[in-house]
Design a protein around this motif. Structure first.
Motif, short mmCIF file in Angstrom:
data_model
loop_
_atom_site.label_atom_id
_atom_site.label_comp_id
_atom_site.label_asym_id
_atom_site.label_seq_id
_atom_site.Cartn_x
_atom_site.Cartn_y
_atom_site.Cartn_z
N ASP A 1 -6.31 6.62 2.58
CA ASP A 1 -5.41 5.54 2.99
C ASP A 1 -6.26 4.53 3.78
N SER B 1 -4.16 -2.26 1.98
CA SER B 1 -2.94 -3.05 2.21
C SER B 1 -3.32 -4.52 2.40
N ALA C 1 0.83 -1.22 0.00
CA ALA C 1 0.00 0.00 0.00
C ALA C 1 0.86 1.26 0.00
N THR C 2 2.08 1.16 0.51
CA THR C 2 2.96 2.34 0.50
C THR C 2 3.23 2.77 -0.93
N GLU D 1 -5.73 -0.06 6.39
CA GLU D 1 -6.19 -0.86 7.53
C GLU D 1 -7.70 -1.12 7.50
C1 LIG Z 1 -2.42 3.38 7.89
C2 LIG Z 1 -1.43 2.64 7.04
N1 LIG Z 1 -1.00 3.20 5.91
C3 LIG Z 1 -0.14 2.57 5.09
C4 LIG Z 1 0.35 1.32 5.39
C5 LIG Z 1 1.32 0.70 4.47
O1 LIG Z 1 0.87 -0.52 3.97
P1 LIG Z 1 1.90 -1.57 3.35
O2 LIG Z 1 2.56 -2.27 4.50
O3 LIG Z 1 1.06 -2.49 2.54
O4 LIG Z 1 2.87 -0.80 2.52
C6 LIG Z 1 -0.07 0.68 6.58
C7 LIG Z 1 0.35 -0.64 7.02
O5 LIG Z 1 1.22 -1.30 6.86
C8 LIG Z 1 -0.96 1.36 7.43
O6 LIG Z 1 -1.35 0.81 8.59
#
Ligand SMILES: Cc1ncc(COP(=O)(O)O)c(C=O)c1O
Length: 365
Positions: free
Chosen positions: A151, A184, A55-56, A154
């Protein structure tokens, strides 16, 4: 050991992974990526979905495709760093906003920030499986020509109840209300592909552009590798998408279990819990508690001695050394929550007996 939110396979994933192996698409292309994207798209009712490595990267591409660079970007202070790092990747200035009584971005503080700055985008994290009070935020964004990125890392599966249509409850999912949303599929989330993310949008052009950038920005009309702009290697693998297809089959079952676990905690603990916004259904991805008198760090230590994992609530971003000197619009809530709260084990294989034992340890600490 009882973990916070461990993966929970449906049983179908391995079969799908084997199918992916048989097809020999051990690559970031293949049938399961299409299937996984279609599954997410039809579940949340959105026009486009792009499966990515996390997700990042989805948030990074969101800023990229909207052209948000070297600009001011607003984000809640009460979130995980994954919401904020992508702001920095594009050399933007993050501005932090404190939270309301539902633990999500405070709209009045946001309004003040919009008045006093030249904000180009809002990243709105929906946290702990719940959905933020997004419509007043969307209105402010629309009135001020600001992009809204949700975002929902979660909060896949959280929704607004939008009334009855054709004798059925009409719902609007988190992630589908702003210009772009992200989910994510990290190992600790409601559903997992071990690591993974999905970019969603009702704007098909934005999604098309995100997909193009996620596969190294190869100009599609040329076979001989022609590039006109910077791309990224952010696509999801077909193998991981096969896991995702198996996981999407059980999403409602998992949410029902998460919500049941939350109700067990409420039965056994006389403390405050994260509130749910009226007219919404959260997933209770994690049960989060705010203690009246107990020190959460002492409770966490006691649980750890009993081989039970728990975690503090988010340590606000405006307190991070990385963001020393950053602009922040505060009301004290996020700091209070961090000082008093805790995330409790919420894995979907937990039994009522185990939750009772966890609560007994909490009582004794
Ligand atoms: C609020 C939030 N944003 C972004 C992310 C990033 O997700 P990812 O680990 O899939 O990159 C997370 C969790 O990991 C998250 O809890």
């Amino acid at each position: 050991m009882i973990y916070l939110s461990p993966p929970h396979m449906s049983g179908k994933e391995l079969e799908y992974v084997k199918e992916a192996f048989k097809s020999n698409y051990i690559a970031p292309v293949g049938e399961f990526i299409d299937r996984f994207e279609d599954d997410v798209k039809s579940y949340v009712n959105v026009k486009s979905a792009v499966a990515l490595c996390n997700a990042t990267s989805a948030l990074h591409l969101a800023l990229r495709v909207l052209g948000i660079r070297k600009a001011q970007v607003v984000v809640s202070t009460f979130t995980f760093i994954g919401s904020v790092n992508p702001i920095l990747y594009e050399r933007n200035e993050p501005i932090f906003i404190d939270v309301d009584e539902y633990w999500h971005m405070d709209v009045e503080l946001l309004e003040k920030a919009i008045r006093e700055n030249d904000i180009k985008a809002v990243i709105l994290p929906h946290i702990y499986g719940q959905i933020a009070d997004i419509f007043p935020i969307k209105k402010l964004c629309d009135e001020n020509g600001i992009y809204l990125i949700e975002d929902s890392a979660e909060s896949l599966g959280a929704y607004y109840k939008w009334g009855i249509e054709n004798e059925k409850l009409k719902v609007i999912f988190s992630g589908t209300i702003g210009d772009i949303g992200v989910y994510s599929f990290n190992g600790n989330k409601l559903l997992t592909t071990s690591s993974g993310g999905v970019f969603v949008s009702n704007n098909e052009e934005l999604a098309k552009k995100a997909k193009f950038l996620s596969t190294q920005a190869k100009e599609p009309e040329f076979i001989e590798y022609v590039h006109k702009e910077v791309g990224f290697n952010y696509r999801m693998s077909n193998i991981l998408a096969a896991i995702g297809v198996g996981q999407m089959e059980v999403i409602e079952e998992r949410i029902a279990k998460k919500r049941e676990i939350f109700n067990w905690y409420k039965e056994f603990l006389d403390e405050e819990f994260m509130p749910e916004l009226p007219n919404t259904r959260g997933t209770r991805w994690l049960t989060t508690v705010v203690f009246k008198d107990k020190n959460p760090f002492e409770v966490m230590k006691k649980l750890r001695e009993n081989k039970i994992e728990s975690r503090p609530l988010w340590n606000p971003m405006h307190l991070q050394p990385l963001f020393k000197g950053a602009k922040a619009y505060l009301n004290g809530r996020s700091e209070e929550l961090f000082k008093k709260g805790l995330c409790l084990p919420s894995g979907t294989t937990l039994t009522k007996e185990q939750v009772k034992e966890i609560c007994e340890i909490i009582h004794s600490s």
